[in-house]
Enzyme design. Structure first.
Site, PDB file in Angstrom:
ATOM      1  N   CYS A  41       8.852 -38.487 -10.162  1.00 43.87           N
ATOM      2  CA  CYS A  41       7.514 -39.050 -10.308  1.00 43.87           C
ATOM      3  C   CYS A  41       6.722 -39.007  -9.011  1.00 43.87           C
ATOM      4  O   CYS A  41       5.668 -39.601  -8.906  1.00 43.87           O
ATOM      5  CB  CYS A  41       7.600 -40.470 -10.839  1.00 43.87           C
ATOM      6  SG  CYS A  41       8.535 -41.565  -9.775  1.00 43.87           S
ATOM      7  N   ARG A  62      -3.205   3.152   8.704  1.00 37.63           N
ATOM      8  CA  ARG A  62      -3.538   1.952   7.916  1.00 37.63           C
ATOM      9  C   ARG A  62      -2.372   0.980   7.891  1.00 37.63           C
ATOM     10  O   ARG A  62      -1.231   1.383   7.744  1.00 37.63           O
ATOM     11  CB  ARG A  62      -3.858   2.361   6.472  1.00 37.63           C
ATOM     12  CG  ARG A  62      -4.637   3.641   6.360  1.00 37.63           C
ATOM     13  CD  ARG A  62      -4.651   4.193   4.948  1.00 37.63           C
ATOM     14  NE  ARG A  62      -5.286   3.296   3.998  1.00 37.63           N
ATOM     15  CZ  ARG A  62      -5.315   3.509   2.699  1.00 37.63           C
ATOM     16  NH1 ARG A  62      -4.730   4.580   2.178  1.00 37.63           N
ATOM     17  NH2 ARG A  62      -5.899   2.641   1.895  1.00 37.63           N
ATOM     18  N   LYS A  78       0.844  -1.197   0.000  1.00 46.33           N
ATOM     19  CA  LYS A  78       0.000   0.000   0.000  1.00 46.33           C
ATOM     20  C   LYS A  78       0.876   1.242   0.000  1.00 46.33           C
ATOM     21  O   LYS A  78       0.671   2.152  -0.809  1.00 46.33           O
ATOM     22  CB  LYS A  78      -0.893  -0.039   1.247  1.00 46.33           C
ATOM     23  CG  LYS A  78      -2.088   0.854   1.197  1.00 46.33           C
ATOM     24  CD  LYS A  78      -2.899   0.753   2.488  1.00 46.33           C
ATOM     25  CE  LYS A  78      -3.633  -0.568   2.604  1.00 46.33           C
ATOM     26  NZ  LYS A  78      -4.202  -0.783   3.957  1.00 46.33           N
TER      27      LYS A  78
HETATM   28  P1  ADP Z   1      -7.594  -2.465   3.927  1.00 46.15           P
HETATM   29  O1  ADP Z   1      -6.137  -2.775   3.782  1.00 46.15           O
HETATM   30  O2  ADP Z   1      -8.319  -3.343   4.848  1.00 46.15           O
HETATM   31  O3  ADP Z   1      -8.243  -2.223   2.621  1.00 46.15           O
HETATM   32  P2  ADP Z   1      -7.269   0.380   4.124  1.00 46.15           P
HETATM   33  O4  ADP Z   1      -6.081   0.870   4.852  1.00 46.15           O
HETATM   34  O5  ADP Z   1      -7.192   0.391   2.653  1.00 46.15           O
HETATM   35  O6  ADP Z   1      -7.613  -1.054   4.686  1.00 46.15           O
HETATM   36  O7  ADP Z   1      -8.488   1.232   4.585  1.00 46.15           O
HETATM   37  C1  ADP Z   1      -9.802   0.871   4.293  1.00 46.15           C
HETATM   38  C2  ADP Z   1     -10.563   2.027   3.731  1.00 46.15           C
HETATM   39  O8  ADP Z   1     -10.528   3.136   4.591  1.00 46.15           O
HETATM   40  C3  ADP Z   1     -10.036   2.553   2.427  1.00 46.15           C
HETATM   41  O9  ADP Z   1     -10.497   1.822   1.345  1.00 46.15           O
HETATM   42  C4  ADP Z   1     -10.598   3.943   2.390  1.00 46.15           C
HETATM   43  O10 ADP Z   1     -11.866   3.945   1.840  1.00 46.15           O
HETATM   44  C5  ADP Z   1     -10.643   4.310   3.852  1.00 46.15           C
HETATM   45  N1  ADP Z   1      -9.515   5.209   4.092  1.00 46.15           N
HETATM   46  C6  ADP Z   1      -8.269   4.898   4.431  1.00 46.15           C
HETATM   47  N2  ADP Z   1      -7.502   5.990   4.515  1.00 46.15           N
HETATM   48  C7  ADP Z   1      -8.302   7.039   4.216  1.00 46.15           C
HETATM   49  C8  ADP Z   1      -8.106   8.441   4.117  1.00 46.15           C
HETATM   50  N3  ADP Z   1      -6.922   9.002   4.321  1.00 46.15           N
HETATM   51  N4  ADP Z   1      -9.154   9.195   3.779  1.00 46.15           N
HETATM   52  C9  ADP Z   1     -10.358   8.641   3.560  1.00 46.15           C
HETATM   53  N5  ADP Z   1     -10.607   7.330   3.632  1.00 46.15           N
HETATM   54  C10 ADP Z   1      -9.592   6.529   3.957  1.00 46.15           C
HETATM   55 MG    MG Z   2      -7.675  -1.041   1.262  1.00 44.97          MG
END
Ligand code: ADP
Ligand code: MG
Ligand code: MG
Length: 916
Positions: free
Chosen positions: A867, A106, A36
């Site tokens: 095999c 995240r 990511k």
């Molecule tokens: P996963 O790895 O489980 O997909 P993510 O880290 O991608 O988790 O987060 C899940 C969701 O949270 C993302 O798809 C997004 O929609 C929302 N999200 C994450 N960071 C942001 C952000 N900075 N602003 C708005 N939404 C966010």
């Molecule tokens: Mg995600």
């Protein structure tokens, strides 16, 4: 793994910034930044609209676990600097009572692990900043919605307020439900909650947290931030992440990165929303914009399956400008990453933001179609196309579908979304534990739920298919099913599931646990009862010959891929087959011969077993020869059939291998039967069974030991092979038998058996007045055979590694008895993979290497093959390629998988600069 000294060095960079069109990192740094983080940096670099942020590296995760969950000293200052960077980029401030900066925290490992680890949104809110957010956005409802989401996520992920054993619902969800009923007397949607409702929810959530944990929800954003960072690192070792890693062979030492990113808001109103999309359809492979979104929602809502999202095409109606921008991004992504992307976006007041992209997980069928079509579009070349289909997944292209006529007769009881293609039938169970139990009893089962969550993973693995009543094509169930290649129908809204009563009610009928259902994950249909399945289109074309290849796109794509494979492959793929039909199937899938014909399998059918038993019960050589004479014609006939199908391709034929007692009946009734049939007293049979009993049959009277003690057995088998060869050759078809003596550890064993083979060959050639071509070789399947391979190669014209027995004898581990301890070995990572599935390269592989070197010293051009069951497993195929074997051999339906793996092994070598 990063060492302590390396990651505690003062100069180490632990935090990588991205934002404003620039980034410290880039897309190649997945091991350090996680998938990511690396791709957020890459998207920033190519000018896509990404909210600014920073990534804390995976090295910090490693450090964290190496140092009793503490951080390197330099980290704190670097994180502070990261936050300052965000503040400057956006003109907002952490904990500001004017314009508060909010962030998401995240997780992000090297490979994506959907839903396995935790995300926290809207961090930075507290009782004061929420008011500032309301003022500054001029949207009170929005501010309180963010706050209640934050308290809920933080309470769950960081403070551990989760459902306890035996509870069916999340505690926060219970609070929400209760409030909805108190204030609105109905299950209204979350978007209908007012600012006052949300404010009340925050208060109740905070109270719940105190009740459950004895601690207050923290108000200080810095404390929140460090709590969240610790929780993400902590989630790397949670149960479901561990189960997931084991399934996908992800090593624990990789660690996760943490991404801290400025929030963008999809929940400000009707001109905002969040979604997930694929640049092409990941289920069918079709080139269409695929995905879904929710208006007025934060991203978590889309995957949680609480509200059912709309297909992404509908976005054109709601927000045409944003849709157009997304279409452009879709093109940019494919052009840049040259692969199908799975991405997450949020629209804030009409403006699109990109929050994630990665190579999209896909079904086997889609993987093949993507590869073929992207080559056609000149996005990738054909060699790259070969690498784009995970070899293991090619299996799905050969997986069964429902029988067309059976489906016509069946009644559709519900419709849902087609989330994982294929056909599955089984008994329904409503919870993962019961699915696992039923599967362990040998039942075919379907996991049926309202929606699935990561806790259900074990059940999803054990089930034939997955059926959910709620959630869309990017719900957890769909995501996981696609990746595992499970059949899945999701969001079949007509199903009413009663967990307490363990029933599913639909269309007036009620189904209990244990009742049968069938699902079609290609069409999204659910049927009552079991439905017969039919072969895949590829199998219909190649094996059943019931479908014209010109009419099947799936077949054509498959065939093109296989043709490309043939262009690069060095390692040949043969098959394990013991009858003409299997042989024909394997040849249709592109096998270049038989690598293992287990002759004993020919003795089990029909009345052959009687002659075999007569042979075993014989009192002397004469009687034994008489019995063997009855077996001879059967065996000869089978060889004629196989040689005919092979049309000159080689056939490795192994002489009798298993211990004799396997052919005698063990229970009294069948012993009585046999006695009657043969006209002997039952005592004689029982006596013989007793005599043949062994303490360690795997190490007992078997393999070449049988032929050495009873040479008439090998004599008969040789005769069957050569007489069959003579018959087929006289019809003008070339024949290439390769006779293989099993379980050889001493050269002398082989010498004695080879002498028999040559003698009979000479006899038959003289009798039939033909000249036959043949080889005699051995299996290398005990360590002594490998270690003395130079001696054995004086006689053996080829070696075939019997890696099943070689694994058993090298590890001193009986495959059939390993079930009681091997799972623990995997759990504790003593072995990374089951050594009976994937070759133990360091141990067993080393013996193979020794045997190859020694064998080649004596006989430089010695033919080498494998095999064991490993011959169809991709990592083992790659290993065999590196060893320089001539061929691998596997079951007929695995042949395409092995061919693909063999081609990929070459391309991998070329890429690493080691191409020959
Ligand atoms: P996963 O790895 O489980 O997909 P993510 O880290 O991608 O988790 O987060 C899940 C969701 O949270 C993302 O798809 C997004 O929609 C929302 N999200 C994450 N960071 C942001 C952000 N900075 N602003 C708005 N939404 C966010
Ligand atoms: Mg995600
Ligand atoms: Mg063996």
């Amino acid at each position: 793994m990063a060492t302590k000294s390396k990651s505690s060095g003062k100069s180490s960079k632990y935090v990588y910034l991205f934002g404003g069109g620039k980034a410290d990192g880039n897309g190649t740094q997945k091991p350090l930044l996680g998938g990511k983080g690396a791709n957020l940096a890459e998207m920033t670099r190519i000018g896509l609209p990404v909210p600014p942020g920073f990534t804390i590296t995976t090295e910090v995760c490693t450090y964290y676990y190496d140092n009793r969950k503490s951080y390197p000293k330099a980290l704190e200052a670097q994180v502070k600097n990261g936050v300052t960077f965000l503040e400057n980029q956006l003109g907002k401030k952490f904990n500001s009572l004017d314009k508060p900066l909010l962030v998401s925290v995240r997780s992000g490992a090297r490979d994506s692990m959907p839903g396995m680890m935790d995300t926290i949104l809207n961090l930075g809110l507290n009782d004061k900043t929420v008011l500032a957010l309301a003022r500054y956005s001029n949207n009170e409802r929005f501010a309180w919605d963010c706050y209640r989401r934050f308290v809920q996520m933080y309470g769950d992920v960081v403070m551990g307020v989760q459902k306890r054993a035996g509870e069916d619902h999340e505690p926060f969800e219970i609070v929400i439900e209760k409030l909805k009923h108190e204030r609105h007397h109905a299950d209204i949607e979350d978007t209908k909650l007012s600012a006052q409702d949300l404010q009340e929810l925050v208060a109740r959530f905070k109270k719940l947290i105190v009740e459950r944990t004895g601690k207050e929800f923290p108000q200080d954003p810095w404390k929140q931030l460090w709590g969240a960072v610790g929780a993400v690192f902590g989630s790397w070792m949670n149960d479901r992440a561990i189960v997931y890693r084991r399934k996908y062979n992800i090593p624990a030492e990789w660690g996760t990165a943490v991404n801290v990113q400025a929030m963008v808001y999809g929940n400000t109103g009707e001109n905002s929303g969040s979604g997930v999309a694929f640049t092409r359809d990941p289920a069918t492979g079709e080139k269409v914009f695929y995905g879904e979104f929710l208006i007025n929602a934060q991203g978590e809502d889309v995957v949680a399956g609480v509200r059912t999202p709309e297909p992404v095409a509908q976005l054109n109606k709601h927000m045409p400008a944003a849709f157009k921008e997304l279409e452009g991004i879709r093109q940019t992504l494919e052009k840049h990453f040259k692969d199908v992307q799975d991405f997450e976006f949020t629209i804030e007041d009409g403006k699109v933001f990109m929050l994630q992209t990665r190579n999209g997980k896909r079904t086997g069928i889609a993987a093949v179609r993507f590869a073929i079509e992207m080559e056609k579009e000149k996005l990738i070349d054909w060699k790259t196309a070969i690498t784009r289909v995970p070899a293991e997944q090619l299996d799905q292209v050969l997986a069964p579908i429902f029988d067309r006529n059976a489906v016509k007769a069946a009644k559709v009881i519900a419709k849902g979304l087609p989330a994982g293609p294929g056909a599955a039938s089984g008994k329904l169970y409503l919870n993962a534990d019961r699915v696992v139990e039923a599967a362990a009893r040998g039942e075919k089962v379907l996991l049926v739920r309202n929606e699935t969550s990561p806790e259900d993973l074990r059940g999803m693995i054990a089930a034939e298919g997955i059926l959910t009543a709620k959630g869309g094509v990017s719900s957890h169930a769909a995501l996981v099913a696609r990746q595992m290649g499970k059949v899945c129908v999701c969001g079949a809204a007509a199903l009413q599931i009663d967990y307490a009563a363990k029933t599913v009610t639909v269309g007036g009928a009620t189904y209990k646990e244990g009742d049968a259902l069938s699902i079609n994950g290609t069409a999204g249909e659910v049927y009552a009862g079991l439905i017969d399945t039919a072969a895949s289109e590829v199998v219909q074309v190649l094996v059943e010959k019931s479908l014209d290849g010109k009419e099947s796109r799936t077949y054509q794509n498959f065939q093109k891929l296989m043709d490309w494979c043939s262009k690069v492959t060095r390692l040949q793929v043969r098959t394990n087959a013991d009858n003409p039909e299997q042989t024909a199937n394997a040849v249709a899938f592109g096998a270049t011969g038989i690598g293992l014909c287990r002759t004993e399998h020919m003795f089990f059918e029909g009345n052959r077993i009687d002659a075999m038993r007569e042979m075993i019960l014989a009192n002397n050589v004469e009687e034994r020869k008489a019995a063997l004479a009855k077996i001879l014609p059967y065996q000869r006939e089978d060889f004629v059939g196989m040689f005919t199908e092979l049309k000159g391709l080689p056939a490795t034929i192994r002489f009798l291998d298993p211990p004799l007692h396997e052919f005698l009946p063990n229970d009294e009734a069948s012993q009585n039967d046999l006695a009657k049939k043969m006209g002997v007293p039952v005592q004689r049979i029982q006596q013989r069974v007793k005599e043949l009993h062994e303490f360690n049959p795997m190490l007992g009277f078997r393999g070449c030991r049988l032929g050495i003690v009873h040479s008439e057995i090998s004599e008969m088998q040789s005769r069957a092979v050569f007489e069959a060869a003579a018959i087929v050759q006289k019809k003008g078809i070339k024949v290439n038998p390769e006779i293989m003596i099993p379980l050889v550890g001493f050269k002398k064993e082989l010498d004695l058996q080879v002498a028999v083979v040559h003698r009979v060959a000479a006899e038959v050639q003289k009798e039939k007045n033909v000249k036959l071509k043949y080889l005699v070789g051995t299996m290398i399947e005990v360590p002594r055979g490998a270690l003395t391979a130079n001696e054995i190669a004086e006689t053996a014209q080829f070696f075939s590694f019997g890696t099943n027995d070689l694994t058993q004898t090298t590890l001193g581990m009986s495959r059939d008895d390993s079930g009681s301890f091997l799972p623990h070995y995997q759990e504790q990572e003593i072995v990374k993979r089951n050594p009976f599935e994937a070759i133990d390269q360091t141990g067993v592989g080393q013996l193979m290497q020794i045997a190859i070197e020694k064998g080649r010293k004596t006989r430089p051009d010695i033919k080498l093959g494998i095999c064991g069951e490993h011959g169809g497993e991709p990592s083992s195929v790659e290993f065999c390629h590196r060893l320089g074997l001539t061929y691998v051999s596997c079951s007929p339906f695995r042949v395409p998988v092995a061919r693909l793996a063999a081609a990929q092994a070459v391309l991998k070598e070329v890429k690493a600069g080691k191409g020959r």
